[in-house]
Design a protein around this motif. Sequence first.
Motif, short mmCIF file in Angstrom:
data_model
loop_
_atom_site.label_atom_id
_atom_site.label_comp_id
_atom_site.label_asym_id
_atom_site.label_seq_id
_atom_site.Cartn_x
_atom_site.Cartn_y
_atom_site.Cartn_z
N ALA A 20 0.81 -1.22 0.00
CA ALA A 20 0.00 0.00 0.00
C ALA A 20 0.84 1.26 0.00
O ALA A 20 0.41 2.31 -0.51
N TYR A 21 2.05 1.20 0.53
CA TYR A 21 2.91 2.39 0.61
C TYR A 21 3.21 2.96 -0.76
O TYR A 21 3.28 4.19 -0.94
N PHE A 22 3.35 2.12 -1.75
CA PHE A 22 3.76 2.58 -3.08
C PHE A 22 2.62 3.24 -3.85
O PHE A 22 2.84 3.78 -4.94
N LEU A 23 1.43 3.20 -3.31
CA LEU A 23 0.28 3.87 -3.92
C LEU A 23 -0.02 5.21 -3.27
O LEU A 23 -0.96 5.89 -3.67
N THR A 24 0.80 5.60 -2.30
CA THR A 24 0.55 6.83 -1.56
C THR A 24 1.36 8.00 -2.11
O THR A 24 2.43 7.79 -2.71
N PRO A 25 0.90 9.24 -1.92
CA PRO A 25 1.68 10.41 -2.33
C PRO A 25 3.02 10.49 -1.61
O PRO A 25 3.98 11.06 -2.14
N VAL A 49 2.21 3.55 -9.66
CA VAL A 49 3.60 3.29 -9.29
C VAL A 49 4.53 3.63 -10.46
O VAL A 49 5.60 4.22 -10.26
N PHE A 50 4.14 3.26 -11.66
CA PHE A 50 4.94 3.61 -12.84
C PHE A 50 5.14 5.13 -12.92
O PHE A 50 6.24 5.61 -13.22
N LYS A 51 4.07 5.85 -12.68
CA LYS A 51 4.15 7.32 -12.72
C LYS A 51 5.06 7.84 -11.62
O LYS A 51 5.82 8.80 -11.82
N ALA A 52 4.99 7.23 -10.43
CA ALA A 52 5.79 7.69 -9.29
C ALA A 52 7.29 7.57 -9.56
O ALA A 52 8.08 8.34 -9.00
N VAL A 53 7.69 6.62 -10.42
CA VAL A 53 9.11 6.46 -10.75
C VAL A 53 9.41 7.01 -12.14
O VAL A 53 10.38 6.62 -12.79
N GLU A 105 7.00 11.40 -3.21
CA GLU A 105 7.77 12.55 -2.77
C GLU A 105 9.18 12.19 -2.31
O GLU A 105 9.99 13.07 -2.03
N VAL A 106 9.48 10.90 -2.22
CA VAL A 106 10.81 10.45 -1.83
C VAL A 106 11.78 10.77 -2.97
O VAL A 106 11.40 10.76 -4.15
N PRO A 107 13.06 11.10 -2.68
CA PRO A 107 14.04 11.34 -3.75
C PRO A 107 14.06 10.20 -4.77
O PRO A 107 13.90 9.04 -4.40
N PHE A 108 14.29 10.55 -6.03
CA PHE A 108 14.10 9.61 -7.13
C PHE A 108 14.92 8.33 -6.97
O PHE A 108 14.38 7.21 -7.11
N VAL A 109 16.19 8.43 -6.68
CA VAL A 109 17.04 7.24 -6.55
C VAL A 109 16.54 6.35 -5.42
O VAL A 109 16.50 5.12 -5.53
#
Length: 494
Positions: free
Chosen positions: A238-243, A437-441, A247-251
């Motif tokens: 569930a964490y990977f679906l949250t805003p 998730v794809f969008k988040a990375v 907001e975590v640094p990209f790497v």
Amino acid sequence: MTEYMVPDPNGGYICTFAATLGVPVEAMRLLLTLVAGYPIAAFYRKVLINVSPKALHHIFFALCGAGLCYFNYGFDTYHSLIGIWMTYLLVRLLRGAPRLLLIINFLFHMSYLLLGYYFTASNEYDILWTMPHCILVLRMIGFGFDVTDGLRPIEDLSKDQKETALVELPSLLELTAFAYFPSGFLVGPQFPYRRYRSFINGEFRQYGGSVEAGLKRLAAGVLYLGICQLGLSYLPDAYFLTPAYAEVPFVKRLFFLGFWAKFSLYKYISCWLLTEGALMCIGFTYKGQDENGQPDWSGCSNVKLVLLETGNTMDHYVRSFNVNTNQWVGHYVYKRLKFLNNRTISYAAALGFLAVWHGYHSGYYMAFLMEYLIVSTEKQIERVYTKVVLPKYGEVLKNSRVYTVAYFVALKSYNIIYMGWCLCAFVFLKYERWIVVFKAVNYFGFIYMLVWACIYHGYRFYLRSTAKRSEAQTFSQATDLTATTATEEDKKTQ
């Protein structure tokens, strides 16, 4: 622990125990079923292994497997019984028409499974009757192929087909015991009927060491299960679906996703290790002798741990993960498409079959599409590296410690990061979830493959253009030389 074991009026001790541990009751039943393979193995080796007639062995395995299936899925056990009995009926009625048998057997099992997916699917990976049924479907389809191979002249069969072809048909009891074999019907592994028959005939009993090998596999399974639970407690799905994740640094995002994928993978690996250990303990998995002349009990291994943990590419993951299912697809799908005379099409068809076999969720299709694209990309990179880079700079690179360290770090980082990208769609299943998730990375997986495709095909175009110019120049020089020679000969003639 006794104070926690209070009966739950809605589900009993198992529900209470599952709630205490914070796991779904279906997962608890699954785990107990996998562990039950060990006392079943101990009882069989102690009491039944030398008992005659063989029918008692078949009855024991059929009842144990069907009972464990009922323990997990209750009345829904009838789905698997229908699949087994229908296979037996088709084989008996259509054995004289092998092609028709293959078509009807395949269509029946795949249609039944897909209908089951349609009526039971949700947004999660559900532990329902469809889970063992998908294992049964492959087993029954493979059984149909083995029966038809047994009707063909032996000289027309490949080496693999000779090892699995069935000349003599089993009884309904034998087929049921084969399908419900404990520690093999729930999460795999896949194995042909010939292995089951060899085991019942006592062909593996003369070899020792199976219990020791099985207990080691059990310990490995418990270790991987513990790592999985601990890791996913820090990085839950569930964490990977949250805003907050976006907001975590990209790497950091990339590595978080990669480690989450490893932990998620360990969930499957632990189940396979537990079931494989039980199969080893009962003496089912004999493969032959290893390089030291000792009995090798890895005949049903579904995961190659050393390759999995030391590999650096997606191809290493493919070759080390769900090994028996991949071998089944290779034997019954990929190699059977040899008449197409195109490995690429056969490989794509095999992956397409695997995607359909998993169900309707778009995540399955995206995951297997990614596997195809990434493995193809890796082969292209390896081809360029071995044919272009190493011939020019191989000696220099081999003697550079900086390059050696950088090479290892780069490949291992790629291995971890890209595993997250590949497994994301497979776990989150629905487009509305995995695209988040794809969008988040930042869609880095697509960008990487697109950039490489431009470089690779641009480089090949450059090579072809250079080769054509070289040929044209050579032809022009040859033409000029011919014309000059002809002129000189004309002068001599005059």
